[in-house]
Design an enzyme around this catalytic site. Structure first.
Site, PDB file in Angstrom:
ATOM      1  N   ARG A  76       0.735  -1.250  -0.142  1.00 29.34           N
ATOM      2  CA  ARG A  76      -0.023  -0.086  -0.077  1.00 29.34           C
ATOM      3  C   ARG A  76       0.907   1.269  -0.179  1.00 29.34           C
ATOM      4  O   ARG A  76       1.730   1.395   0.957  1.00 29.34           O
ATOM      5  CB  ARG A  76      -0.812  -0.254   1.225  1.00 29.34           C
ATOM      6  CG  ARG A  76      -2.050  -0.953   1.130  1.00 29.34           C
ATOM      7  CD  ARG A  76      -3.000  -0.784   2.555  1.00 29.34           C
ATOM      8  NE  ARG A  76      -4.171  -2.003   2.371  1.00 29.34           N
ATOM      9  CZ  ARG A  76      -5.193  -1.657   3.305  1.00 29.34           C
ATOM     10  NH1 ARG A  76      -5.157  -0.792   4.063  1.00 29.34           N
ATOM     11  NH2 ARG A  76      -5.995  -2.584   3.258  1.00 29.34           N
TER      12      ARG A  76
ATOM     13  N   ARG B 220      10.524   6.989   3.722  1.00 24.60           N
ATOM     14  CA  ARG B 220      10.728   8.532   3.884  1.00 24.60           C
ATOM     15  C   ARG B 220      11.362   8.628   5.070  1.00 24.60           C
ATOM     16  O   ARG B 220      11.952  10.018   5.029  1.00 24.60           O
ATOM     17  CB  ARG B 220       9.192   9.083   3.891  1.00 24.60           C
ATOM     18  CG  ARG B 220       8.922   8.741   2.436  1.00 24.60           C
ATOM     19  CD  ARG B 220       7.157   8.941   2.298  1.00 24.60           C
ATOM     20  NE  ARG B 220       6.875  10.259   2.824  1.00 24.60           N
ATOM     21  CZ  ARG B 220       5.515  10.711   3.396  1.00 24.60           C
ATOM     22  NH1 ARG B 220       4.689   9.582   3.297  1.00 24.60           N
ATOM     23  NH2 ARG B 220       5.138  11.803   3.588  1.00 24.60           N
TER      24      ARG B 220
ATOM     25  N   ASP C  76       1.295   5.591   0.260  1.00 28.45           N
ATOM     26  CA  ASP C  76       0.570   6.603   0.768  1.00 28.45           C
ATOM     27  C   ASP C  76       0.121   7.456  -0.264  1.00 28.45           C
ATOM     28  O   ASP C  76       0.819   7.592  -1.343  1.00 28.45           O
ATOM     29  CB  ASP C  76       1.712   7.242   1.728  1.00 28.45           C
ATOM     30  CG  ASP C  76       1.407   6.485   3.123  1.00 28.45           C
ATOM     31  OD1 ASP C  76       0.542   5.415   3.473  1.00 28.45           O
ATOM     32  OD2 ASP C  76       2.848   6.649   3.837  1.00 28.45           O
TER      33      ASP C  76
END
Length: 291
Positions: free
Chosen positions: A61, A213, A63
């Site tokens: 998944r 990230r 973001d």
């Protein structure tokens, strides 16, 4: 946990890509935002003339704002739907989907395949430029501008201290009941001599929320001289979120590829990936506690 395809259904693998800038992430949301999953499921229902929605399972998944070049998903379709549409499904999806999401391949999945649990690694790329003039306007949706000169050698030195199996709690957004133990297989930076763009290659068996990230954010702090090369590994060992670790913006991140084992190993990998992980007793961040 069993993952058998129900009788009368066929598991179908979809290879796809998307530009994430106008999506609220992969997963469908109750508030009705535009998502990749929602777009593809709606298109599938329309082109197969089905009265129900067939739910997709995805390898990873992403973001809101994150892109994908090599995403993989699967969907279980009734045998009669698959038989009636398999030869024309790809072209019909191309005609129905928006231009910022594409399905490139639709195939019947081998036995034991699960897009999420059968995967053995996911590879992401994060792209940054430290050009004092900023980002090429044609690349602005896929490259982060860092307004400090970056030392790729220092970032690679720091990255080496993060590779391996660790508890990445310090680099993940905590989710109740979810483990943060991951095996980071690759983490390195390369600068393109022509464009000057720095690309981080990040490959792991799986990722927890915000992990890539956050890792990139820590390494950028090393690259611009704000932290020494041993700092990211010290944060990892501490096992708690450090306010100095910034989660960089999503638009520089792209899911490039998902790896799977040979067909005969898919079912075994599927079962293994569902087991809750723990580090060996005595390992940094490890413990002897049960699941």
């Amino acid at each position: 946990m069993s993952d058998e395809v129900e009788p009368g259904f066929v598991r179908v693998r979809l290879d796809l890509s998307y530009d994430g800038r106008d999506f609220s992430g992969w997963a469908k949301q109750a508030r009705g935002q535009r998502t990749v999953q929602g777009e593809i499921e709606d298109a599938l229902r329309t082109v197969t003339r089905s009265s129900q929605t067939y739910e997709l399972t995805v390898a990873g998944r992403t973001d809101a704002g994150v892109h994908a070049r090599g995403q993989v998903a699967h969907v279980d379709l009734p045998e009669e739907v698959w038989a009636g549409h398999r030869d024309k499904l790809l072209r019909r999806l191309a005609g129905r989907l928006s231009h910022d999401v594409r399905v490139w391949r639709v195939t019947e999945a081998p036995a034991g395949f699960n897009a999420r649990f059968s995967a053995i690694w996911r590879r992401y790329a994060y792209r940054v430029t430290d050009n004092p003039g900023g980002v090429d306007p044609l690349l602005r949706g896929h490259v982060l501008w860092h307004d400090w000169p970056l030392d790729a050698d220092a970032m690679n030195e720091a990255a080496r201290g993060l590779v391996g199996e660790h508890d990445f709690a310090a680099y993940c957004k905590k989710r109740d009941g979810a483990t943060t133990i991951r095996t980071l297989q690759q983490l390195f930076w390369e600068r393109d001599p022509a464009s000057g763009i720095l690309t981080a290659t990040v490959r792991a068996d799986a990722f927890c929320h915000n992990m890539v990230r956050s890792l990139v954010g820590a390494l950028l702090f090393v690259g611009d001289g704000h932290r020494p090369p041993d700092w990211p590994a010290k944060v990892l060992a501490a096992g708690v979120r450090d306010s100095a670790v910034h989660v960089v913006r999503p638009h520089g991140l792209t899911l490039e590829e998902v790896g799977y084992p040979a067909d005969e190993l898919l079912a075994a990998r599927n079962r293994e990936a569902r087991n809750r992980r723990s580090l060996p007793a005595g390992a940094p961040g490890g413990g002897g506690g049960c699941c």
